[in-house]
Design a protein around this motif. Sequence first.
Motif, PDB file in Angstrom:
ATOM      1  N   GLU A 103       0.988  -0.977   0.117  1.00 26.73           N
ATOM      2  CA  GLU A 103      -0.130   0.270  -0.292  1.00 26.73           C
ATOM      3  C   GLU A 103       0.427   1.461  -0.387  1.00 26.73           C
ATOM      4  O   GLU A 103       0.826   1.861  -0.506  1.00 26.73           O
ATOM      5  N   TYR A 104       1.650   1.026   0.527  1.00 27.59           N
ATOM      6  CA  TYR A 104       2.774   2.594   0.453  1.00 27.59           C
ATOM      7  C   TYR A 104       3.625   3.206  -0.780  1.00 27.59           C
ATOM      8  O   TYR A 104       3.901   3.766  -1.303  1.00 27.59           O
ATOM      9  N   SER A 105       3.597   1.376  -1.740  1.00 25.97           N
ATOM     10  CA  SER A 105       4.712   1.806  -2.565  1.00 25.97           C
ATOM     11  C   SER A 105       3.010   2.236  -3.884  1.00 25.97           C
ATOM     12  O   SER A 105       3.571   3.182  -5.275  1.00 25.97           O
ATOM     13  N   HIS A 106       1.937   2.324  -2.974  1.00 28.21           N
ATOM     14  CA  HIS A 106       1.407   2.847  -4.377  1.00 28.21           C
ATOM     15  C   HIS A 106       0.982   4.314  -4.501  1.00 28.21           C
ATOM     16  O   HIS A 106       0.455   4.931  -4.826  1.00 28.21           O
ATOM     17  N   ASN A 107       1.560   4.659  -3.038  1.00 27.31           N
ATOM     18  CA  ASN A 107       1.257   6.403  -3.108  1.00 27.31           C
ATOM     19  C   ASN A 107       3.341   6.864  -4.179  1.00 27.31           C
ATOM     20  O   ASN A 107       2.987   8.383  -4.323  1.00 27.31           O
ATOM     21  N   GLU A 108       3.577   6.237  -4.554  1.00 26.22           N
ATOM     22  CA  GLU A 108       4.846   6.480  -5.468  1.00 26.22           C
ATOM     23  C   GLU A 108       4.541   7.087  -7.187  1.00 26.22           C
ATOM     24  O   GLU A 108       3.681   6.483  -7.679  1.00 26.22           O
ATOM     25  N   ASP A 109       4.632   8.313  -7.037  1.00 29.56           N
ATOM     26  CA  ASP A 109       4.585   8.711  -8.863  1.00 29.56           C
ATOM     27  C   ASP A 109       4.863   7.718  -9.363  1.00 29.56           C
ATOM     28  O   ASP A 109       3.879   7.225 -10.606  1.00 29.56           O
ATOM     29  N   GLY A 110       5.463   6.696  -9.312  1.00 28.04           N
ATOM     30  CA  GLY A 110       6.679   5.691 -10.482  1.00 28.04           C
ATOM     31  C   GLY A 110       5.281   5.023 -10.433  1.00 28.04           C
ATOM     32  O   GLY A 110       5.178   4.233 -11.882  1.00 28.04           O
ATOM     33  N   TRP A 111       4.110   4.144  -9.351  1.00 34.11           N
ATOM     34  CA  TRP A 111       3.153   3.208  -9.416  1.00 34.11           C
ATOM     35  C   TRP A 111       1.919   4.241 -10.255  1.00 34.11           C
ATOM     36  O   TRP A 111       1.494   3.650 -10.744  1.00 34.11           O
ATOM     37  N   LYS A 112       1.565   5.273  -9.960  1.00 38.99           N
ATOM     38  CA  LYS A 112       0.295   6.562  -9.524  1.00 38.99           C
ATOM     39  C   LYS A 112       0.480   6.210 -11.138  1.00 38.99           C
ATOM     40  O   LYS A 112      -0.831   6.536 -11.800  1.00 38.99           O
ATOM     41  N   TYR A 113       1.644   6.709 -12.546  1.00 38.17           N
ATOM     42  CA  TYR A 113       1.668   6.982 -13.556  1.00 38.17           C
ATOM     43  C   TYR A 113       2.292   6.471 -14.257  1.00 38.17           C
ATOM     44  O   TYR A 113       2.428   6.645 -15.514  1.00 38.17           O
ATOM     45  N   THR A 114       2.044   5.481 -13.872  1.00 33.93           N
ATOM     46  CA  THR A 114       2.353   4.299 -15.134  1.00 33.93           C
ATOM     47  C   THR A 114       1.248   3.173 -14.812  1.00 33.93           C
ATOM     48  O   THR A 114       0.905   3.070 -13.585  1.00 33.93           O
ATOM     49  N   GLN A 115       0.810   2.787 -16.263  1.00 39.59           N
ATOM     50  CA  GLN A 115       0.435   2.188 -16.996  1.00 39.59           C
ATOM     51  C   GLN A 115       0.792   0.381 -16.011  1.00 39.59           C
ATOM     52  O   GLN A 115       1.519   0.601 -16.267  1.00 39.59           O
ATOM     53  N   ASP A 116      -0.741  -0.672 -15.365  1.00 33.81           N
ATOM     54  CA  ASP A 116      -0.532  -2.077 -15.554  1.00 33.81           C
ATOM     55  C   ASP A 116       0.365  -2.511 -16.433  1.00 33.81           C
ATOM     56  O   ASP A 116       0.471  -2.396 -17.928  1.00 33.81           O
ATOM     57  N   ARG A 117       1.820  -3.237 -15.587  1.00 37.63           N
ATOM     58  CA  ARG A 117       2.332  -3.839 -16.570  1.00 37.63           C
ATOM     59  C   ARG A 117       3.562  -3.092 -17.469  1.00 37.63           C
ATOM     60  O   ARG A 117       3.903  -4.249 -18.099  1.00 37.63           O
ATOM     61  N   ASP A 118       2.491  -1.892 -16.864  1.00 36.50           N
ATOM     62  CA  ASP A 118       4.424  -1.466 -18.173  1.00 36.50           C
ATOM     63  C   ASP A 118       5.306  -0.784 -17.088  1.00 36.50           C
ATOM     64  O   ASP A 118       5.599  -0.973 -15.437  1.00 36.50           O
ATOM     65  N   ILE A 119       6.941  -0.285 -17.684  1.00 36.35           N
ATOM     66  CA  ILE A 119       7.821  -0.810 -16.587  1.00 36.35           C
ATOM     67  C   ILE A 119       8.155   0.568 -16.345  1.00 36.35           C
ATOM     68  O   ILE A 119       7.922   2.034 -16.998  1.00 36.35           O
ATOM     69  N   ILE A 120       8.706   1.186 -14.852  1.00 35.12           N
ATOM     70  CA  ILE A 120       8.064   2.189 -14.145  1.00 35.12           C
ATOM     71  C   ILE A 120       9.463   2.923 -14.524  1.00 35.12           C
ATOM     72  O   ILE A 120      10.921   2.393 -14.302  1.00 35.12           O
ATOM     73  N   SER A 121       9.534   4.265 -15.320  1.00 33.03           N
ATOM     74  CA  SER A 121      10.965   4.635 -15.511  1.00 33.03           C
ATOM     75  C   SER A 121      11.697   5.148 -14.669  1.00 33.03           C
ATOM     76  O   SER A 121      11.053   5.817 -13.528  1.00 33.03           O
ATOM     77  N   TYR A 122      13.164   5.158 -14.352  1.00 37.08           N
ATOM     78  CA  TYR A 122      13.738   6.165 -12.912  1.00 37.08           C
ATOM     79  C   TYR A 122      13.642   7.310 -13.209  1.00 37.08           C
ATOM     80  O   TYR A 122      14.279   7.512 -12.215  1.00 37.08           O
ATOM     81  N   ASP A 123      12.695   7.595 -13.545  1.00 35.98           N
ATOM     82  CA  ASP A 123      13.036   9.007 -13.759  1.00 35.98           C
ATOM     83  C   ASP A 123      12.228   9.542 -12.733  1.00 35.98           C
ATOM     84  O   ASP A 123      12.307  10.619 -11.552  1.00 35.98           O
ATOM     85  N   PHE A 124      11.326   8.480 -12.449  1.00 36.91           N
ATOM     86  CA  PHE A 124      10.273   9.041 -11.155  1.00 36.91           C
ATOM     87  C   PHE A 124      10.742   8.313  -9.837  1.00 36.91           C
ATOM     88  O   PHE A 124      10.440   8.951  -8.213  1.00 36.91           O
ATOM     89  N   ALA A 125      12.025   7.962  -9.796  1.00 34.56           N
ATOM     90  CA  ALA A 125      13.071   8.241  -8.783  1.00 34.56           C
ATOM     91  C   ALA A 125      13.294   9.416  -7.931  1.00 34.56           C
ATOM     92  O   ALA A 125      13.884   9.662  -6.089  1.00 34.56           O
ATOM     93  N   GLU A 126      12.808  10.398  -8.824  1.00 36.38           N
ATOM     94  CA  GLU A 126      13.265  11.895  -8.254  1.00 36.38           C
ATOM     95  C   GLU A 126      12.029  12.351  -7.677  1.00 36.38           C
ATOM     96  O   GLU A 126      12.280  13.317  -6.222  1.00 36.38           O
ATOM     97  N   THR A 127      11.183  11.528  -7.449  1.00 37.71           N
ATOM     98  CA  THR A 127       9.450  11.987  -6.664  1.00 37.71           C
ATOM     99  C   THR A 127       9.852  10.906  -5.839  1.00 37.71           C
ATOM    100  O   THR A 127       9.079  10.567  -4.536  1.00 37.71           O
ATOM    101  N   LEU A 128      10.636  10.192  -5.323  1.00 34.09           N
ATOM    102  CA  LEU A 128      10.664   8.712  -4.286  1.00 34.09           C
ATOM    103  C   LEU A 128      10.741   9.182  -2.941  1.00 34.09           C
ATOM    104  O   LEU A 128      11.381  10.339  -2.308  1.00 34.09           O
ATOM    105  N   SER A 129       9.585   8.957  -1.568  1.00 37.10           N
ATOM    106  CA  SER A 129       9.317   9.350  -1.110  1.00 37.10           C
ATOM    107  C   SER A 129      10.134   8.558   0.038  1.00 37.10           C
ATOM    108  O   SER A 129       9.733   9.243   1.514  1.00 37.10           O
ATOM    109  N   ILE A 130      11.411   8.395   0.306  1.00 35.05           N
ATOM    110  CA  ILE A 130      11.673   7.544   0.704  1.00 35.05           C
ATOM    111  C   ILE A 130      13.496   8.672   0.736  1.00 35.05           C
ATOM    112  O   ILE A 130      13.657   8.849  -1.034  1.00 35.05           O
ATOM    113  N   GLY A 131      14.302   8.608   1.642  1.00 34.93           N
ATOM    114  CA  GLY A 131      15.854   8.976   1.496  1.00 34.93           C
ATOM    115  C   GLY A 131      16.415  11.018   0.609  1.00 34.93           C
ATOM    116  O   GLY A 131      16.886  11.258   0.073  1.00 34.93           O
ATOM    117  N   ASP A 132      15.286  11.183   1.206  1.00 38.19           N
ATOM    118  CA  ASP A 132      15.669  13.128   1.790  1.00 38.19           C
ATOM    119  C   ASP A 132      16.290  13.293   1.858  1.00 38.19           C
ATOM    120  O   ASP A 132      16.262  12.606   3.378  1.00 38.19           O
TER     121      ASP A 132
END
Length: 339
Positions: free
Chosen positions: A310-339
């Motif tokens: 459920e936590y991972s569903h809040n990541e932009d990479g999951w929210k803005y990627t179509q089901d079964r598509d590859i998640i671009s590493y571009d979404f790492a910029e908004t990753l919720s951990i590691g700030d």
Amino acid sequence: MALTKVKYCDGCQKDVEAVIVERPATYTFKGETFELIERVLQCPYCREDLYDELLDSETMRILTKLYEERVGLSLEEIKSIRGQYGLSMDLFSRILGWSKATIARYETGKYIPDNSHMQVLKKLKEKPETIDEYFKLNMHKFNEKEKRKILVKLNSYDQNIVEKNLVKLMNINYKMHEKTIDSGFRSFNFYKLVNMILFFAEEGIQKTKLMKLLFYSDFLNYKRNLISITGVPYVRLPYGPVPKDHDLLLSAIEKNEYIDIDYEYMNEYTFINIKAKRNFDDTLFNKEEIEILHQVKEFFKNYGSVAISEYSHNEDGWKYTQDRDIISYDFAETLSIGD
């Protein structure tokens, strides 16, 4: 100007300034016929061939090379065949039903294998697993201790072949994503991925949570360093991000005895638990990568599979990627951990 050499001629009964000449020649060698250009020493008066060790050795080297090219095995390849199994010369020769001296002659290059022996060696090179057939045929020649030693060697070899084939398969599978934004601009590193799994599965872990920890580790490293740790592309599935073809990957890693996968059934649910069978190799990672693995493990230490999913569903990479598509590493910029 012709090359010359002073040599005694038996026909002329005197020393002569013999001439080195080139000429076409036909030889039968090991049952095979070859045409080549040979160099011979010749008397300028009677035109007889004179023996010369260097030139005769040169002709033999040419014949040997032509023969190796025709039958498909070089001396170096012959030497490597026994080595691939890790067997002693004694055990290897007895498995094949040959003498130890025969193997020694072949591996030192003193003799070229005859046609029947060459065919056996070619078979072992092209299909290494066929050594099992020869072992079964000659098993009666070994005592129990020798049999156990041979089986350990051959099983170890089989394991290495499976592992090499696995690495090759996964490299092919991820090749199209290599050094792109899909893989975090890194070539796929099988052993880093395996050891990242060993790190998180040291005490056992559910599959769903493990997949998320891999995702967060790779994406957090990209967020900080603009490169992933493993070079793995991740896809969006309903329960969160997972490595592409993760089921094939985990199954193959289990077959190579890196991990155990246990299935636990409770009502209509299936729980998949993964446990490391080998120790984590930290030498494959740099200091910052090790820190990231520990940080991700610590951050999610109290999360179960459902919570981390459920936590991972809040990541932009999951929210803005179509089901079964590859998640671009571009979404790492908004990753919720590691700030």
